[in-house]
Design an enzyme around this catalytic site. Structure first.
Site, PDB file in Angstrom:
ATOM      1  N   GLY A  88       0.563  -1.123   0.210  1.00  0.00           N
ATOM      2  CA  GLY A  88      -0.118  -0.274  -0.225  1.00  0.00           C
ATOM      3  C   GLY A  88       0.700   1.730  -0.003  1.00  0.00           C
ATOM      4  CB  CYS A  89      -0.033   4.344   0.921  1.00  0.00           C
ATOM      5  SG  CYS A  89       0.677   6.505   1.062  1.00  0.00           S
ATOM      6  CG  PHE A  90       5.678   4.912  -1.205  1.00  0.00           C
ATOM      7  CD1 PHE A  90       5.396   6.631  -0.614  1.00  0.00           C
ATOM      8  CD2 PHE A  90       6.291   4.339  -2.189  1.00  0.00           C
ATOM      9  CE1 PHE A  90       5.113   7.182  -1.678  1.00  0.00           C
ATOM     10  CE2 PHE A  90       6.557   6.396  -3.069  1.00  0.00           C
ATOM     11  CZ  PHE A  90       5.945   7.004  -2.764  1.00  0.00           C
ATOM     12  CD1 TRP A  91       4.942   8.361   1.534  1.00  0.00           C
ATOM     13  CD2 TRP A  91       2.684   9.414   2.294  1.00  0.00           C
ATOM     14  NE1 TRP A  91       4.707   9.649   0.479  1.00  0.00           N
ATOM     15  CE2 TRP A  91       3.052  10.218   1.484  1.00  0.00           C
ATOM     16  CE3 TRP A  91       1.330  10.124   2.619  1.00  0.00           C
ATOM     17  CZ2 TRP A  91       2.207  10.746   0.705  1.00  0.00           C
ATOM     18  CZ3 TRP A  91       0.433  10.370   2.224  1.00  0.00           C
ATOM     19  CH2 TRP A  91       0.828  11.579   1.068  1.00  0.00           C
ATOM     20  CG  HIS A 100       0.411   0.624   5.866  1.00  0.00           C
ATOM     21  ND1 HIS A 100      -0.131   2.140   5.068  1.00  0.00           N
ATOM     22  CD2 HIS A 100       0.535   0.207   5.435  1.00  0.00           C
ATOM     23  CE1 HIS A 100       0.110   1.409   4.223  1.00  0.00           C
ATOM     24  NE2 HIS A 100       0.125   0.152   3.930  1.00  0.00           N
TER      25      HIS A 100
END
Length: 199
Positions: free
Chosen positions: A47-50, A195
């Site tokens: 998912g979003c790497f942040w 996350h």
């Protein structure tokens, strides 16, 4: 090699090389190639790497993280290229870790498969698209074997009610993300993430 003289029965010749039986033994053990490498690289997409980076950066044994793009076909993609499946890349995190502190198996089972939902294909939370897929990009045959084994174990655990959709693929060209994406949640505390660690 001189360090092997003693084991070959020629200990009396060691002084000619400035060695004693004890120093020869230590020289031989220092050259032991069975020791794990000082660092290893893992490439994970969830998912979003942040949010993925923010959780993994704090794991004991993780030395460096870099967010970027891999698994696609476009050369030198930008963040906008990855959306709407235009480049085929997954938002990913490249992790440099110390395998003497953190095993690849533990990184996958205790962290990766708990920080995101691996059952939602091409999606994490409200983020939808192939760039948000769950994927493991192995960097060696040993990592490949471990990834398959851990995925099967997570699947069999019954923790998830739906099938695991995590792709397991050989590493592809790595493209580091733009600077403003690196350490994003360190620069923007309280910024967007989908996350968290599941039990």
């Amino acid at each position: 090699p001189a360090a092997e003289l003693e084991t070959a029965g020629y200990a009396e010749f060691l002084p000619m090389f400035g060695l004693t039986p004890s120093s020869a033994a230590s020289t031989s053990s220092d050259a032991d190639t069975s020791a794990p490498p000082a660092t290893e690289v893992a490439i994970l997409a969830g998912g979003c790497f942040w949010g993925v980076e923010e959780i993994l950066r704090a794991v004991p044994g993780v030395l460096e993280t870099d967010v970027g793009y891999t698994g696609g076909w476009l050369e030198n993609p930008t963040y906008h290229d990855t959306h709407d499946s235009k480049s085929g890349h997954a938002e990913s995190v490249r992790i440099v870790f110390d395998p003497r502190v953190l095993s690849y198996e533990s990184l996958l089972e205790d962290w990766f498969f708990k920080l995101h939902d691996p059952t939602t294909k091409n999606r994490q939370g409200n983020d939808i698209g192939t760039q948000y897929r769950s994927a493991i990009f192995y960097t060696s045959p040993a990592q490949h074997e471990t990834a398959e084994r851990v995925k099967a174990r997570v699947e069999a655990s019954g923790k998830w009610q739906k099938p695991i959709t995590t792709e397991i693929s050989e590493e592809a060209t790595w493209w580091s993300g733009e600077e403003y994406h690196q350490d994003y949640l360190q620069k923007n505390p309280g910024g967007y993430t989908c996350h968290w660690m599941r039990d």
